[in-house]
Design a protein around this motif. Structure first.
Motif, short mmCIF file in Angstrom:
data_model
loop_
_atom_site.label_atom_id
_atom_site.label_comp_id
_atom_site.label_asym_id
_atom_site.label_seq_id
_atom_site.Cartn_x
_atom_site.Cartn_y
_atom_site.Cartn_z
N ILE A 94 54.26 32.23 7.48
CA ILE A 94 54.54 31.59 5.84
C ILE A 94 53.04 31.58 5.88
CG2 ILE A 94 55.97 30.09 4.80
CD1 ILE A 94 57.72 31.36 6.88
N HIS A 95 53.15 32.46 4.00
CA HIS A 95 51.97 33.11 3.39
C HIS A 95 52.14 31.69 2.70
CE1 HIS A 95 49.40 35.85 5.48
NE2 HIS A 95 50.64 36.08 6.35
N ARG A 96 50.99 30.54 2.18
CA ARG A 96 50.60 29.75 1.50
C ARG A 96 49.40 30.02 0.46
NH1 ARG A 96 52.25 23.97 3.73
NH2 ARG A 96 50.77 25.07 4.75
N GLU A 97 49.33 29.49 -0.65
CA GLU A 97 47.92 29.76 -1.50
C GLU A 97 47.15 28.59 -0.10
OE1 GLU A 97 45.95 28.90 -6.14
OE2 GLU A 97 47.76 28.73 -5.28
N THR A 98 47.69 27.83 -0.12
CA THR A 98 46.67 26.68 0.85
C THR A 98 46.37 27.05 2.19
OG1 THR A 98 49.17 25.48 2.01
CG2 THR A 98 47.71 24.70 -0.05
N GLY A 99 46.60 28.37 2.87
CA GLY A 99 46.77 28.58 3.79
C GLY A 99 48.46 29.72 4.53
N VAL A 100 47.73 29.86 6.18
CA VAL A 100 49.25 30.44 6.83
C VAL A 100 49.82 29.58 8.26
CG1 VAL A 100 49.57 32.64 8.16
CG2 VAL A 100 48.09 32.70 6.19
N LEU A 101 50.87 29.12 7.45
CA LEU A 101 51.87 28.83 8.95
C LEU A 101 51.71 29.44 9.83
CD1 LEU A 101 52.99 25.60 9.78
CD2 LEU A 101 54.39 26.45 8.05
N ALA A 102 51.66 29.48 11.27
CA ALA A 102 52.21 30.61 12.50
C ALA A 102 53.55 29.48 13.52
CB ALA A 102 51.35 30.90 13.05
N ILE A 103 54.91 29.85 13.33
CA ILE A 103 55.60 29.34 13.72
C ILE A 103 56.08 30.57 14.91
CG2 ILE A 103 58.35 28.73 13.62
CD1 ILE A 103 57.48 28.03 10.52
N PRO A 104 56.61 29.24 16.28
CA PRO A 104 56.60 30.42 17.13
C PRO A 104 57.92 31.61 17.03
CG PRO A 104 56.13 28.80 18.00
CD PRO A 104 55.99 27.92 16.27
N LEU A 105 57.94 32.35 17.15
CA LEU A 105 59.73 33.39 16.83
C LEU A 105 60.83 32.95 17.63
CD1 LEU A 105 58.05 37.61 17.37
CD2 LEU A 105 58.85 35.62 14.90
N LYS A 106 60.81 32.52 18.38
CA LYS A 106 61.81 31.78 19.56
C LYS A 106 62.35 31.06 18.41
CE LYS A 106 63.64 30.17 23.65
NZ LYS A 106 63.60 29.90 25.19
N GLU A 107 61.40 30.03 18.11
CA GLU A 107 61.32 28.83 16.75
C GLU A 107 62.14 29.23 15.65
OE1 GLU A 107 59.18 25.47 14.85
OE2 GLU A 107 58.60 25.79 16.82
N ALA A 108 61.90 30.41 15.17
CA ALA A 108 62.22 31.03 13.81
C ALA A 108 63.26 31.05 13.40
CB ALA A 108 61.19 31.61 13.37
N PHE A 109 63.70 32.04 14.71
CA PHE A 109 64.62 32.82 15.15
C PHE A 109 66.30 32.43 15.49
CE2 PHE A 109 63.44 37.28 15.62
CZ PHE A 109 62.01 37.53 14.30
N SER A 110 65.99 30.99 15.60
CA SER A 110 67.43 29.83 15.69
C SER A 110 67.53 29.75 14.81
CB SER A 110 66.92 28.87 16.70
OG SER A 110 66.18 27.69 15.35
N TYR A 111 67.10 30.34 13.63
CA TYR A 111 67.58 29.98 12.14
C TYR A 111 68.04 31.22 11.18
CZ TYR A 111 66.39 25.26 12.34
OH TYR A 111 66.31 23.83 12.70
#
Length: 276
Positions: free
Chosen positions: A176-193
């Motif tokens: 997740i790219h934002r002006e303040t930096g990049v947030l890396a979320i594990p795919l398994k966690e994100a793909f549950s949505y």
């Protein structure tokens, strides 16, 4: 009998690695290589089509269906698609409002199936498939259930929708790219949505398209282009001939694409088994 890989990836005419030759396209926030933007710019500027119907992100993960008629308008729509835009409900109105006779559609595999079947097997007089000249499908592992995913980002990570500038996929994380930096979320966690329909979809590349486009991590900066018929082959080769695209043979990356396609198929089979 057709090999499993060919069946899963659909009809394949050729596989290329493509990259835009236009520095402006390469510098902008486009997917790897910018080949889709370059290819469709060629089609617009050579009057092969009157417009490109695609999705444009408005804010956060929200989007809308738009018609791009110039390279600049195409650049405004370039990038990854992580939320579903109801193309089928809006594209007919867009085409009729602007009286378009020849369009290209950039869409996801599920949408490519709808447009491809309508174009190739028209049933109703109100169908608009005869106006669709090119169907370009983007590789897709799924799109997010919009409200649930944004709520999850806000509650767990404190990320608001309006902060999101881009979302990119890496081997193990959703970035997740934002002006303040990049947030890396594990795919398994994100793909549950993911959307429920995506969980039972087995098409990764868009087998009903004329050209499928995506990326593989082994070839950064290049777009994988799979042509499926004469129409798609002429579009890609024409863009190369006119200097819009740089092409290389891409047959060596087909295994990487097939691996992703098999992962999506396996996920669909697991979820279908739970529903039955």
């Amino acid at each position: 009998m057709m090999p499993v890989g060919e069946t899963l990836l659909g009809q394949i005419r050729a596989v290329y690695l493509g990259r835009a030759t236009d520095e402006e396209i390469l510098k902008r926030k486009v997917a790897s290589g910018g080949a889709v933007t370059a290819m469709l710019t060629y089609a617009l500027e050579k009057d092969l089509i009157e417009g490109v119907v695609t999705a444009k992100r408005t804010k956060g993960l929200e989007g809308e269906a738009v018609v791009a008629r110039t390279k600049e308008e195409l650049l405004e729509t370039a990038g990854n698609r992580w939320s579903i835009v109801p193309f089928a409900a809006r594209i007919k109105a867009k085409i009729e409002e602007e009286d378009l006779k020849k369009v290209a559609v950039v869409c996801l595999p599920c949408q490519a199936q709808f447009f491809g079947q309508m174009r190739d097997f028209p049933i109703l007089e109100t169908d608009f498939g005869n106006r669709i000249k090119y169907i370009v499908s983007l590789f897709c592992m799924g799109t997010f259930a919009f409200e649930a995913f944004l709520n999850y980002l806000r509650v767990k990570y404190g990320v608001r929708a309006e902060e999101i500038e881009d979302i990119r996929l890496s081997r193990e994380f959703l970035e997740i790219h934002r002006e303040t930096g990049v947030l890396a979320i594990p795919l398994k966690e994100a793909f549950s949505y993911l959307q429920t329909g995506c969980l039972v979809c087995s098409d990764y590349t868009g087998v009903w398209s004329d050209v499928s486009a995506g990326f593989v991590e082994s070839e950064p900066g290049w777009t994988v282009l799979i042509t499926r018929n004469q129409r798609g082959e002429e579009l890609v080769r024409g863009a190369e001939k006119e200097g819009y695209l740089e092409l290389r043979d891409g047959s060596h990356v087909l295994g990487d694409v097939l691996k992703k396609a098999r992962e999506k198929l396996a996920r669909a089979q697991r979820n279908m088994a739970q529903l039955l």
